[in-house]
Design an enzyme around this catalytic site. Structure first.
Site, PDB file in Angstrom:
ATOM      1  N   GLU A 254     -12.747  -5.644   0.817  1.00 32.60           N
ATOM      2  CA  GLU A 254     -12.726  -4.829   1.551  1.00 32.60           C
ATOM      3  C   GLU A 254     -11.965  -3.359   0.558  1.00 32.60           C
ATOM      4  O   GLU A 254     -11.129  -3.200   0.114  1.00 32.60           O
ATOM      5  CB  GLU A 254     -11.699  -5.154   2.355  1.00 32.60           C
ATOM      6  CG  GLU A 254     -10.648  -4.040   3.818  1.00 32.60           C
ATOM      7  CD  GLU A 254     -10.451  -2.907   3.435  1.00 32.60           C
ATOM      8  OE1 GLU A 254     -11.488  -2.023   3.787  1.00 32.60           O
ATOM      9  OE2 GLU A 254      -9.370  -2.728   3.499  1.00 32.60           O
ATOM     10  N   CYS A 288      -8.131   3.237   3.753  1.00 28.31           N
ATOM     11  CA  CYS A 288      -9.228   3.084   3.931  1.00 28.31           C
ATOM     12  C   CYS A 288      -9.812   3.152   4.603  1.00 28.31           C
ATOM     13  O   CYS A 288     -10.767   4.065   5.059  1.00 28.31           O
ATOM     14  CB  CYS A 288      -9.645   1.579   3.117  1.00 28.31           C
ATOM     15  SG  CYS A 288      -9.103   0.406   4.381  1.00 28.31           S
TER      16      CYS A 288
END
Length: 486
Positions: A254, A288
């Site tokens: 990720e 993110c």
């Protein structure tokens, strides 16, 4: 000051708390005021090996444990988080510089994932498959991979450690966790303490606080772990993936993002402003999924910009201990300097700073920039801080082109008065996730989470978590007699 920073400033290996034997100490600082929170002697390569060996020893019996008995550990862990919420909040504020709002957001999601992990113990299902061979029964078993290595980041360390650790354990694996050096307690030893107190047998969860300058690639190269779950930058993620592939390990990555929130000409402008400001500035933009880019149809750009700028100016920056604070410090001086340099570079390239936030130590106030040249690399990269790029566009075709003009593809959002128009737009964007009439920052325990392009490999949450941390084994049974040609 939370006792966590004195009690948990150690390694946790094979059910024991002990100092590391590395060649220096990691000093854990409060990023807002510079207060020293803890000093932890780092783990050396030997400790990494000991942690993985302990995990391998403990895993077989754990996998054979009745899943209903395993489930009880996660029920207790959830209760402990609920009971200790005030102390964990204090630790998040002190170690991360997270605001009260951010701590609440992280804890809410962490509890949701723990609730879901209670069910993960019972999730794996086997299958009986047909065979073209008379008398043959094909059984397909879903089994744990064995040992999982987890590397967690500094921005949501409690949540993102639990997000991999809890399901991996619930599915019958053992885990070795390496938290980020800036968040060794909240992202590492605090998680170990919770599971220890919840009754998880020793050896199943190990935490090594260390640095690649000390251990190199030992954490990912070690022969024991079969899966490495990494959350962090795409640069490091590329290296993790390369090493894992060369050793036939599975990696779940990720990575970063450069998400956009798109406001079409028929959007509810006031609502879109609220969504955009949250999507860009939550946790100082150190997310993110944050909306680096705010795209607005030119026909409504003036009104949107005026309201967006006005709302950003209301965001209080300062001490995260103050419940009114929305913008706390960035995690360290390198991040603060990098974000400040990005603003100055944009202005030097010809951008206009509608809001030009000041930088004081690690505290970077919000900035809003418009007029960044279309070809600027700043529009294609991730900015991990409170800086928004406002970009006008003419029609959906141009919006799609701009949104996709980045190496990343994690999240995004579109605002429109027509839901199906929004869905059609979302389908044209090269991302793993996209949201209609909402923000860009979302995570839910049962919905596949992950990115495309440089934003990662694989998915987590729900059934995709089962896929990530288990493997399939075919066992056939011949109830009759097979015929052989010789």
């Amino acid at each position: 000051m939370s006792s966590y920073f004195t009690d948990l400033a150690q390694q946790y290996i094979d059910g024991e708390w002990r100092p590391g034997t590395g060649s220096w100490d990691i000093i854990d600082f409060n990023p807002y005021d510079g207060e020293k929170l803890a000093s932890i002697t780092i783990a050396a390569v030997d400790e990494v090996d000991q942690a993985y060996q302990a995990a391998a020893r403990a895993q077989k019996q754990w996998a054979a444990t009745n899943p209903y008995a395993r489930r009880a550990v996660f029920e207790r862990a959830l209760r402990l988080v609920e009971e200790r919420e005030a102390e964990i909040t204090e630790a998040i504020i002190a170690e991360l510089g997270g605001t009260h709002l951010k701590a609440g957001f992280e804890l809410h999601l962490a509890k949701e994932f723990l609730r879901e992990s209670i069910q993960w113990s019972l999730r794996p299902e086997g299958r009986i498959m047909p065979s073209p061979v008379d008398g043959k029964e094909n059984r397909v078993y879903r089994v744990p991979v064995g040992v999982v290595g987890v590397i967690s980041p500094f921005n949501f360390p409690f949540l993102l450690s639990i997000k991999s650790v809890a399901p991996a354990l619930a599915l019958g694996n053992a885990v070795v966790l390496k938290p980020h050096q800036n968040t060794p307690i909240v992202g590492g030893t605090l998680v170990a303490k919770l599971f220890e107190d919840a009754g998880l047998p020793g050896g199943l969860l190990n935490v090594v606080v260390t640095d690649i300058a000390e251990i190199g690639d030992a954490f990912i190269e070690h022969p024991v772990p079969k899966v490495i779950s990494f959350t962090g930058s795409d640069k490091v993620g590329r290296h993790v993936a390369t090493v894992c592939a060369s050793l036939f390990k599975r990696s779940v990555l990720e990575l970063g993002g450069n998400s956009a929130i798109v406001v079409l000409d028929d959007a509810d402008i006031d609502y879109a402003v609220d969504a955009a400001v949250f999507s860009r500035y939550v946790h100082q933009g150190q997310v993110c999924m944050a909306a680096n880019r705010v795209l607005v149809d030119r026909s409504i750009a003036d009104e949107f910009t005026e309201k967006f700028v006005a709302k950003v100016r209301t965001l209080k920056a300062g001490d995260p201990q103050d419940p009114r604070t929305v913008i706390g410090p960035l995690i360290n001086s390198q991040q603060a300097e990098s974000v400040s340099a990005t603003v100055e570079q944009a202005v030097a390239e010809g951008a206009t700073a509608l809001v030009h936030g000041a930088t004081t130590d690690n505290l970077v106030e919000p900035s809003v920039l418009t007029g960044v040249p279309a070809g600027s690399e700043l529009l294609r990269q991730e900015v991990f801080g409170p800086v928004a790029f406002l970009i006008p566009f003419d029609g959906e075709e141009e919006a799609v082109r701009i949104v996709n003009d980045t190496p990343y593809g994690l999240s995004g959002a579109v605002h429109t008065g027509d839901v199906e128009r929004g869905v059609s737009f979302a389908k044209r964007i090269d991302t793993g996730m996209f949201h209609v009439n909402d923000g860009t920052v979302h995570d839910e325990p049962v919905v596949p989470f992950g990115g495309e392009k440089h934003s990662g490999l694989g998915r987590l949450n729900g059934e995709t978590t089962v896929d990530a941390f288990t493997t399939l084994k075919w066992i056939s049974v011949q109830h009759g007699r097979s015929g052989f040609p010789f």
